[in-house]
Structures are given as C-alpha cells and as structure tokens.
Write a protein that holds these residues in place. Structure first.
Motif, PDB file in Angstrom:
ATOM      1  N   SER A 109     -42.786  -5.329 -18.742  1.00  0.00           N
ATOM      2  CA  SER A 109     -42.195  -4.131 -19.347  1.00  0.00           C
ATOM      3  C   SER A 109     -41.505  -4.408 -20.681  1.00  0.00           C
ATOM      4  CB  SER A 109     -41.185  -3.505 -18.380  1.00  0.00           C
ATOM      5  OG  SER A 109     -40.036  -4.328 -18.281  1.00  0.00           O
ATOM      6  N   GLY A 110     -41.337  -5.683 -21.022  1.00  0.00           N
ATOM      7  CA  GLY A 110     -40.646  -6.022 -22.260  1.00  0.00           C
ATOM      8  C   GLY A 110     -39.139  -6.151 -22.096  1.00  0.00           C
ATOM      9  N   TRP A 111     -38.653  -5.958 -20.885  1.00  0.00           N
ATOM     10  CA  TRP A 111     -37.216  -6.039 -20.623  1.00  0.00           C
ATOM     11  C   TRP A 111     -36.659  -7.415 -20.969  1.00  0.00           C
ATOM     12  CZ3 TRP A 111     -34.241  -9.120 -17.445  1.00  0.00           C
ATOM     13  CH2 TRP A 111     -32.940  -8.681 -17.194  1.00  0.00           C
ATOM     14  N   LYS A 112     -37.384  -8.454 -20.581  1.00  0.00           N
ATOM     15  CA  LYS A 112     -36.917  -9.819 -20.838  1.00  0.00           C
ATOM     16  C   LYS A 112     -36.767 -10.071 -22.333  1.00  0.00           C
ATOM     17  CE  LYS A 112     -37.881 -14.650 -19.801  1.00  0.00           C
ATOM     18  NZ  LYS A 112     -38.809 -15.591 -19.189  1.00  0.00           N
ATOM     19  N   ASP A 113     -37.720  -9.594 -23.118  1.00  0.00           N
ATOM     20  CA  ASP A 113     -37.638  -9.752 -24.576  1.00  0.00           C
ATOM     21  C   ASP A 113     -36.456  -8.975 -25.150  1.00  0.00           C
ATOM     22  OD1 ASP A 113     -39.876 -11.416 -24.656  1.00  0.00           O
ATOM     23  OD2 ASP A 113     -41.255  -9.722 -24.900  1.00  0.00           O
ATOM     24  N   GLU A 114     -36.220  -7.777 -24.613  1.00  0.00           N
ATOM     25  CA  GLU A 114     -35.070  -6.977 -25.059  1.00  0.00           C
ATOM     26  C   GLU A 114     -33.758  -7.711 -24.795  1.00  0.00           C
ATOM     27  OE1 GLU A 114     -35.005  -3.004 -23.444  1.00  0.00           O
ATOM     28  OE2 GLU A 114     -37.154  -2.760 -23.794  1.00  0.00           O
ATOM     29  N   MET A 115     -33.653  -8.335 -23.635  1.00  0.00           N
ATOM     30  CA  MET A 115     -32.429  -9.063 -23.297  1.00  0.00           C
ATOM     31  C   MET A 115     -32.264 -10.298 -24.180  1.00  0.00           C
ATOM     32  SD  MET A 115     -30.859  -7.263 -21.129  1.00  0.00           S
ATOM     33  CE  MET A 115     -31.549  -5.912 -22.072  1.00  0.00           C
ATOM     34  N   ARG A 116     -33.353 -10.952 -24.472  1.00  0.00           N
ATOM     35  CA  ARG A 116     -33.311 -12.116 -25.365  1.00  0.00           C
ATOM     36  C   ARG A 116     -32.809 -11.686 -26.750  1.00  0.00           C
ATOM     37  NH1 ARG A 116     -38.466 -14.042 -25.107  1.00  0.00           N
ATOM     38  NH2 ARG A 116     -37.912 -15.316 -23.327  1.00  0.00           N
ATOM     39  N   ILE A 117     -33.316 -10.568 -27.238  1.00  0.00           N
ATOM     40  CA  ILE A 117     -32.897 -10.048 -28.546  1.00  0.00           C
ATOM     41  C   ILE A 117     -31.418  -9.666 -28.516  1.00  0.00           C
ATOM     42  CG2 ILE A 117     -33.173  -8.104 -30.141  1.00  0.00           C
ATOM     43  CD1 ILE A 117     -36.232  -8.225 -29.396  1.00  0.00           C
ATOM     44  N   ALA A 118     -30.992  -9.014 -27.433  1.00  0.00           N
ATOM     45  CA  ALA A 118     -29.585  -8.619 -27.310  1.00  0.00           C
ATOM     46  C   ALA A 118     -28.681  -9.851 -27.319  1.00  0.00           C
ATOM     47  CB  ALA A 118     -29.373  -7.797 -26.036  1.00  0.00           C
ATOM     48  N   CYS A 119     -29.106 -10.897 -26.659  1.00  0.00           N
ATOM     49  CA  CYS A 119     -28.321 -12.140 -26.647  1.00  0.00           C
ATOM     50  C   CYS A 119     -28.240 -12.740 -28.047  1.00  0.00           C
ATOM     51  CB  CYS A 119     -28.935 -13.161 -25.687  1.00  0.00           C
ATOM     52  SG  CYS A 119     -28.736 -12.749 -23.947  1.00  0.00           S
ATOM     53  N   ARG A 120     -29.352 -12.798 -28.717  1.00  0.00           N
ATOM     54  CA  ARG A 120     -29.367 -13.364 -30.074  1.00  0.00           C
ATOM     55  C   ARG A 120     -28.495 -12.551 -31.026  1.00  0.00           C
ATOM     56  NH1 ARG A 120     -35.690 -15.159 -30.564  1.00  0.00           N
ATOM     57  NH2 ARG A 120     -35.445 -17.043 -29.316  1.00  0.00           N
ATOM     58  N   GLU A 121     -28.563 -11.223 -30.904  1.00  0.00           N
ATOM     59  CA  GLU A 121     -27.738 -10.373 -31.768  1.00  0.00           C
ATOM     60  C   GLU A 121     -26.253 -10.601 -31.517  1.00  0.00           C
ATOM     61  OE1 GLU A 121     -29.136  -6.402 -31.029  1.00  0.00           O
ATOM     62  OE2 GLU A 121     -30.878  -6.660 -32.341  1.00  0.00           O
ATOM     63  N   HIS A 122     -25.882 -10.738 -30.247  1.00  0.00           N
ATOM     64  CA  HIS A 122     -24.472 -10.968 -29.910  1.00  0.00           C
ATOM     65  C   HIS A 122     -24.001 -12.315 -30.471  1.00  0.00           C
ATOM     66  CE1 HIS A 122     -20.717 -10.517 -27.761  1.00  0.00           C
ATOM     67  NE2 HIS A 122     -20.853 -11.770 -27.351  1.00  0.00           N
ATOM     68  N   VAL A 123     -24.834 -13.340 -30.327  1.00  0.00           N
ATOM     69  CA  VAL A 123     -24.484 -14.663 -30.840  1.00  0.00           C
ATOM     70  C   VAL A 123     -24.379 -14.632 -32.362  1.00  0.00           C
ATOM     71  CG1 VAL A 123     -25.311 -17.044 -31.110  1.00  0.00           C
ATOM     72  CG2 VAL A 123     -25.432 -15.919 -28.874  1.00  0.00           C
ATOM     73  N   LYS A 124     -25.301 -13.943 -32.993  1.00  0.00           N
ATOM     74  CA  LYS A 124     -25.291 -13.839 -34.457  1.00  0.00           C
ATOM     75  C   LYS A 124     -24.025 -13.125 -34.938  1.00  0.00           C
ATOM     76  CE  LYS A 124     -28.439 -12.495 -38.165  1.00  0.00           C
ATOM     77  NZ  LYS A 124     -29.732 -11.860 -38.453  1.00  0.00           N
ATOM     78  N   LYS A 125     -23.650 -12.063 -34.224  1.00  0.00           N
ATOM     79  CA  LYS A 125     -22.469 -11.269 -34.583  1.00  0.00           C
ATOM     80  C   LYS A 125     -21.179 -12.075 -34.410  1.00  0.00           C
ATOM     81  CE  LYS A 125     -20.107  -7.531 -32.424  1.00  0.00           C
ATOM     82  NZ  LYS A 125     -20.219  -6.423 -31.489  1.00  0.00           N
TER      83      LYS A 125
END
Length: 115
Positions: free
Chosen positions: A54-70
């Motif tokens: 469903s792409g959920w795993k990729d969405e969570m990976r992106i959310a994690c990266r965005e949080h770390v970047k922020k």
C-alpha cells in the motif's frame, strides 16, 4: 476438597478453598490460540506485506526522514522518533488492511470455536 480431573472447580469451591485464580480475558485467550497455532505469525506477515504493497512503509520512512531533517540528526533519539511517528503510523494504516486483518481473525476464531 479435591477437584475432579474431568471438571474444573466451581466458583464456590474456589472461594471455599481461598484460592485466587488469574482469569484470562477473551483477548488473551485469542492471543494464546493465535500463537499456539502459528496463525499470529501468518497474520503478522500478511500485515507487513499489505503495508509494503500500500506504500504505508514508504510513507513512514519519509515521515521519519523529515522529522530527523527538521530536528537535526544529532538531536533526535530513536525513542523520540518512535513517540512522534507511532501515532501517525497507526492513524494512516489503510482501512482495507485493517478490514482484511479483522476478517482473518474472525475466521480464525470461528474455526477454533467450531466443534
């Protein structure tokens, strides 16, 4: 008072003996049956596969990266990342994945409960 091998003690007998037995909840009983049968691992694999599809795993990976970047790589702990991402992850699990899992669990319960 001795209890029969063929029947559990009645509630009155337990009180008379003064013994307190831990009662399992329905959820705990179902979990035990799922684990004993190996079905829990099958369900876990099903959910993992569906979340990837469903792409959920990729969405969570992106959310994690965005949080770390922020926050900055050095200012983020794994515990913080889990605390921040978990609510988003749970809320974003696709409804069809939840429904499929629920159906499989209901079918399992029906097959175990059937005489």
């Amino acid at each position: 008072m001795k209890h029969s091998v063929n029947r559990p003690p009645s509630p009155d007998e337990d009180v008379a003996d003064g013994s307190e037995k831990e009662e399992l909840t329905l959820r705990e009983i179902i979990n035990v049956k799922l684990v004993e049968s190996g079905e829990k691992e099958n369900l876990m694999e099903l959910v993992r596969d569906r979340l990837v599809e469903s792409g959920w795993k990729d969405e969570m990976r992106i959310a994690c990266r965005e949080h770390v970047k922020k926050k900055g790589r050095k200012d983020v702990t794994v515990d913080e990342l889990i605390r921040v991402i978990t609510p988003k992850g749970r809320a974003s699990v696709p409804d069809d994945v939840k429904q499929e899992l629920l159906n499989r669990i209901q079918n399992f319960i029906g097959s175990v409960a059937a005489p």
